[in-house]
Structure formats: C-alpha cells, structure tokens
Design a protein around this motif. Structure first.
Motif, PDB file in Angstrom:
ATOM      1  N   PHE A  42      11.473  -2.634  -7.506  1.00  0.00           N
ATOM      2  CA  PHE A  42      10.490  -3.490  -7.049  1.00  0.00           C
ATOM      3  C   PHE A  42       9.339  -3.346  -7.785  1.00  0.00           C
ATOM      4  N   PHE A  43       9.195  -2.561  -9.184  1.00  0.00           N
ATOM      5  CA  PHE A  43       7.982  -2.391  -9.751  1.00  0.00           C
ATOM      6  C   PHE A  43       8.307  -2.829 -11.403  1.00  0.00           C
ATOM      7  N   SER A  44       9.385  -3.703 -11.668  1.00  0.00           N
ATOM      8  CA  SER A  44       9.625  -3.770 -13.202  1.00  0.00           C
ATOM      9  C   SER A  44       8.324  -4.300 -13.867  1.00  0.00           C
ATOM     10  N   SER A  45       7.384  -4.840 -13.289  1.00  0.00           N
ATOM     11  CA  SER A  45       6.142  -5.334 -13.984  1.00  0.00           C
ATOM     12  C   SER A  45       5.175  -3.839 -14.421  1.00  0.00           C
ATOM     13  N   PHE A  46       5.416  -2.993 -13.726  1.00  0.00           N
ATOM     14  CA  PHE A  46       4.597  -1.876 -14.085  1.00  0.00           C
ATOM     15  C   PHE A  46       4.384  -1.209 -15.322  1.00  0.00           C
ATOM     16  N   GLY A  47       5.448  -1.523 -16.368  1.00  0.00           N
ATOM     17  CA  GLY A  47       5.253  -0.866 -17.511  1.00  0.00           C
ATOM     18  C   GLY A  47       6.303   0.462 -17.512  1.00  0.00           C
ATOM     19  N   ASN A  48       5.764   1.386 -18.289  1.00  0.00           N
ATOM     20  CA  ASN A  48       6.493   2.616 -18.367  1.00  0.00           C
ATOM     21  C   ASN A  48       6.995   3.457 -17.266  1.00  0.00           C
ATOM     22  N   LEU A  49       7.990   3.750 -16.810  1.00  0.00           N
ATOM     23  CA  LEU A  49       8.477   4.251 -15.689  1.00  0.00           C
ATOM     24  C   LEU A  49       9.607   5.092 -15.960  1.00  0.00           C
ATOM     25  N   SER A  50       9.667   5.493 -17.290  1.00  0.00           N
ATOM     26  CA  SER A  50      11.015   6.176 -17.963  1.00  0.00           C
ATOM     27  C   SER A  50      11.143   7.620 -17.697  1.00  0.00           C
ATOM     28  N   SER A  51      10.073   8.464 -17.242  1.00  0.00           N
ATOM     29  CA  SER A  51      10.298   9.898 -17.013  1.00  0.00           C
ATOM     30  C   SER A  51       9.309  10.180 -15.815  1.00  0.00           C
ATOM     31  N   PRO A  52       9.263  11.307 -15.033  1.00  0.00           N
ATOM     32  CA  PRO A  52       8.355  11.524 -14.062  1.00  0.00           C
ATOM     33  C   PRO A  52       6.791  11.505 -14.711  1.00  0.00           C
ATOM     34  N   THR A  53       6.614  12.147 -16.056  1.00  0.00           N
ATOM     35  CA  THR A  53       5.472  12.265 -16.473  1.00  0.00           C
ATOM     36  C   THR A  53       4.927  10.718 -16.478  1.00  0.00           C
ATOM     37  N   ALA A  54       5.647   9.890 -17.241  1.00  0.00           N
ATOM     38  CA  ALA A  54       5.313   8.484 -17.208  1.00  0.00           C
ATOM     39  C   ALA A  54       4.853   7.955 -15.920  1.00  0.00           C
ATOM     40  N   ILE A  55       5.936   8.092 -15.064  1.00  0.00           N
ATOM     41  CA  ILE A  55       5.439   7.598 -13.630  1.00  0.00           C
ATOM     42  C   ILE A  55       4.132   8.229 -13.136  1.00  0.00           C
ATOM     43  N   ILE A  56       3.935   9.557 -13.285  1.00  0.00           N
ATOM     44  CA  ILE A  56       2.939  10.293 -12.532  1.00  0.00           C
ATOM     45  C   ILE A  56       1.447   9.817 -13.362  1.00  0.00           C
ATOM     46  N   GLY A  57       1.530   9.290 -14.715  1.00  0.00           N
ATOM     47  CA  GLY A  57       0.438   9.010 -15.439  1.00  0.00           C
ATOM     48  C   GLY A  57       0.182   7.441 -15.517  1.00  0.00           C
ATOM     49  N   ASN A  58       1.178   6.754 -14.916  1.00  0.00           N
ATOM     50  CA  ASN A  58       1.104   5.134 -15.027  1.00  0.00           C
ATOM     51  C   ASN A  58      -0.193   4.692 -14.211  1.00  0.00           C
ATOM     52  N   PRO A  59      -1.116   4.118 -14.825  1.00  0.00           N
ATOM     53  CA  PRO A  59      -2.329   3.573 -14.018  1.00  0.00           C
ATOM     54  C   PRO A  59      -2.143   2.553 -13.003  1.00  0.00           C
ATOM     55  N   LYS A  60      -0.901   1.646 -13.171  1.00  0.00           N
ATOM     56  CA  LYS A  60      -0.500   0.746 -12.190  1.00  0.00           C
ATOM     57  C   LYS A  60       0.005   1.393 -10.973  1.00  0.00           C
ATOM     58  N   GLY A  65      -0.336   2.601  -5.396  1.00  0.00           N
ATOM     59  CA  GLY A  65      -0.340   3.689  -4.516  1.00  0.00           C
ATOM     60  C   GLY A  65      -1.702   3.969  -3.418  1.00  0.00           C
ATOM     61  N   LYS A  66      -2.983   3.618  -4.161  1.00  0.00           N
ATOM     62  CA  LYS A  66      -4.109   3.874  -3.530  1.00  0.00           C
ATOM     63  C   LYS A  66      -4.273   2.372  -2.476  1.00  0.00           C
ATOM     64  N   LYS A  67      -3.693   1.410  -3.028  1.00  0.00           N
ATOM     65  CA  LYS A  67      -3.820   0.243  -2.098  1.00  0.00           C
ATOM     66  C   LYS A  67      -2.693   0.248  -0.883  1.00  0.00           C
ATOM     67  N   VAL A  68      -1.491   1.166  -1.163  1.00  0.00           N
ATOM     68  CA  VAL A  68      -0.636   1.169  -0.007  1.00  0.00           C
ATOM     69  C   VAL A  68      -1.399   2.078   0.892  1.00  0.00           C
ATOM     70  N   LEU A  69      -1.846   3.345   0.248  1.00  0.00           N
ATOM     71  CA  LEU A  69      -2.521   4.331   1.525  1.00  0.00           C
ATOM     72  C   LEU A  69      -3.747   3.802   1.966  1.00  0.00           C
ATOM     73  N   THR A  70      -4.509   2.816   1.389  1.00  0.00           N
ATOM     74  CA  THR A  70      -5.731   2.481   2.141  1.00  0.00           C
ATOM     75  C   THR A  70      -5.116   1.447   3.202  1.00  0.00           C
ATOM     76  N   SER A  71      -3.978   0.716   2.770  1.00  0.00           N
ATOM     77  CA  SER A  71      -3.629   0.167   3.826  1.00  0.00           C
ATOM     78  C   SER A  71      -2.959   0.925   5.037  1.00  0.00           C
ATOM     79  N   PHE A  72      -2.717   1.898   4.892  1.00  0.00           N
ATOM     80  CA  PHE A  72      -2.160   3.088   5.904  1.00  0.00           C
ATOM     81  C   PHE A  72      -3.411   3.338   6.790  1.00  0.00           C
ATOM     82  N   GLY A  73      -4.562   3.533   6.180  1.00  0.00           N
ATOM     83  CA  GLY A  73      -5.775   3.827   6.731  1.00  0.00           C
ATOM     84  C   GLY A  73      -6.138   2.776   7.733  1.00  0.00           C
ATOM     85  N   GLU A  74      -5.875   1.548   7.463  1.00  0.00           N
ATOM     86  CA  GLU A  74      -5.853   0.590   8.582  1.00  0.00           C
ATOM     87  C   GLU A  74      -5.223   0.862   9.824  1.00  0.00           C
TER      88      GLU A  74
END
Lengths: 147, 113
Positions: A42-60, A65-74
């Motif tokens: 679902f996130f092919s446009s997010f750039g580098n997702l090639s490793s856990p390190t890449a994923i964790i550091g990926n700004p997108k 993630g912040k957007k999703v959890l903010t919505s959870f707050g609603e």
C-alpha cells in the motif's frame, strides 16, 4: 453502539494522555511494514522500504504513522460514536485505498504491542483488555462502509 | 492476560479455576511456555517436534477456529514479552517472534482437516 464503562474510559484516556502520537504512530506503522512485509504494497510511493532500518528512518512512514494515530485520537475523543467518526475514512479505505480490512486488525494488534513495550508494567492486563477492545471497535468502524 | 482481554477463550477451560493467579492458570501457562521452548529448540523441524501436540489440538482440543484462536494467544504472549523487554522488544525481534508463533500455530492446525 459500543458500551464503555467509566473504568474503561479512564484506562483509555489515562494511557492516551501519556502517548507521544508522533513517535508511537511512526513506530506502529513501521512495525506493520516490518512484521507483515506484504503491507508494503500500500506504500509503494514511500521510497526506501528495503530494510527495518530504512523503514524506521523513512520520513514518509513517520509522517503517515503520525497521521494514522492522530486519527485514532479522534476515536478516543468520540468513544460513544466511533462508527460515525470513521464513516468517511471507511469509505476512503474501501473506494480509494483498496485496503483489505484484515490490515486494520493487524495494525491494531501492533499498536497494542508498541504500547506494551513503551509502558511495560503499567500496561496492566486490564489496560490490555480495554485497548484490545478499542482497536477491535476501530477496525470494525473502518470496515463498516465497505461494499 | 488472554482470558482478560479475550473472554471467549475461557470457554475452552470450563474445568479450570480462572480467577487471577490461580494455580491452574499458572500450571497451564507454564506447560504452554515449556512447549514453546521445545519449539524454539527445534525451530527447523517444528512439524516433527510438535507432532503430538498437533494431534492433541486437532483431535482432542479442537480449538476453533484453529488459526484464529491460537493467534489470540500469540498476541497475549507478545504483549507479555513487550512488557518485560520494553525497548528491547525491537521491531526486528517482534517480527521474528511473530513469524515464529505463526509457524507454531500453523503446525498445531495442520491436522484439523
């Protein structure tokens, strides 16, 4: 309509008050992509997702993630009307995003583990039970408008 | 924790004292953890190592629906690990444990039909 006791609401809000939405959201989404790699589809446009390190550091990933959890707050602000709160988002996930609702359950379970790792002993069995109920309700609300 | 968060799982233990901290819960939890320890030691041969347990779950216990119910236990196990390990329950560790528990559940469900 879902029924929440006063104690359940208290357990939810007291934990939520201490959650850093940006950090927690970023971590939950990163873990989803790491633990269940097929969700990366679902996130092919997010750039580098090639490793856990890449994923964790990926700004997108972090931003989303912040957007999703903010919505959870609603949902937490509207515990007595979660279905209505998520009505539009449900349509979006079905019609535009084409996300299998099973993924909502996966993310919910991951969120619980993130909270457990963060709060450790304070994440009591009662907390776990209430939050498990909450993520289930949110997942159902998100799946509700699927057709 | 599993009985607390997912009360439907209690239906498999009508013969147990399910009050908090009961000897039966402690004893059975220890049994389950022991079996998982065996699984870890035989991680490259789960099917054979868990063969007896697989039979038990399929023909006697018939936990239903198999994969789903075992997944509920897996979630509770992971929460306990996360509570104990905190930050050390990293995304990589989480991924490995999740994969392992899924594999165990799959083996235990192998003979259902």
């Amino acid at each position: 309509m879902v029924h929440w006791t006063a104690e359940e609401k208290q357990l939810i809000t007291s934990i939520w008050a201490k959650v850093n939405v940006e950090e927690c959201g970023a971590e939950a989404l990163a873990r989803l992509l790491i633990v269940y790699p097929w969700t990366q589809r679902f996130f092919s446009s997010f750039g580098n997702l090639s490793s856990p390190t890449a994923i964790i550091g990926n700004p997108k990933v972090r931003a989303h993630g912040k957007k999703v959890l903010t919505s959870f707050g609603e949902a937490i602000k509207n515990l007595d009307n979660i279905k209505a709160t998520y009505s539009k988002l449900s349509e979006l996930h079905c019609e535009k995003l084409h996300v299998d609702p099973e993924n909502f359950r996966l993310l919910g379970d991951i969120l619980i583990i993130v909270l457990a790792a963060h709060f450790t002993k304070d994440f009591s069995p009662a907390c776990q039970a209430v939050w498990q109920k909450l993520v289930t309700v949110v997942a159902h609300a998100l799946a509700r408008r699927y057709h | 924790r599993m009985f607390c968060a997912h009360p439907q799982t209690k239906t498999y233990f009508p013969h147990f004292d399910l009050s908090k901290g009961s000897d039966q819960i402690r004893g059975h939890g220890k049994k389950v953890a022991g079996a998982l320890g065996t699984a870890v030691k035989n991680i490259d041969n789960l099917s054979q190592a868990l063969s007896e347990l697989s039979n038990l779950h399929a023909y006697n216990l018939r936990v239903d629906p198999p994969h789903f119910a075992l997944q509920i236990l897996a979630q509770s196990l992971q929460v306990v690990l996360a509570v104990h390990m905190g930050k050390e329950y990293s995304p990589e560790v989480h991924a490995a444990v999740d994969k392992f528990l899924s594999a165990v559940a799959a083996v235990l469900s192998e003979k259902y039909r």
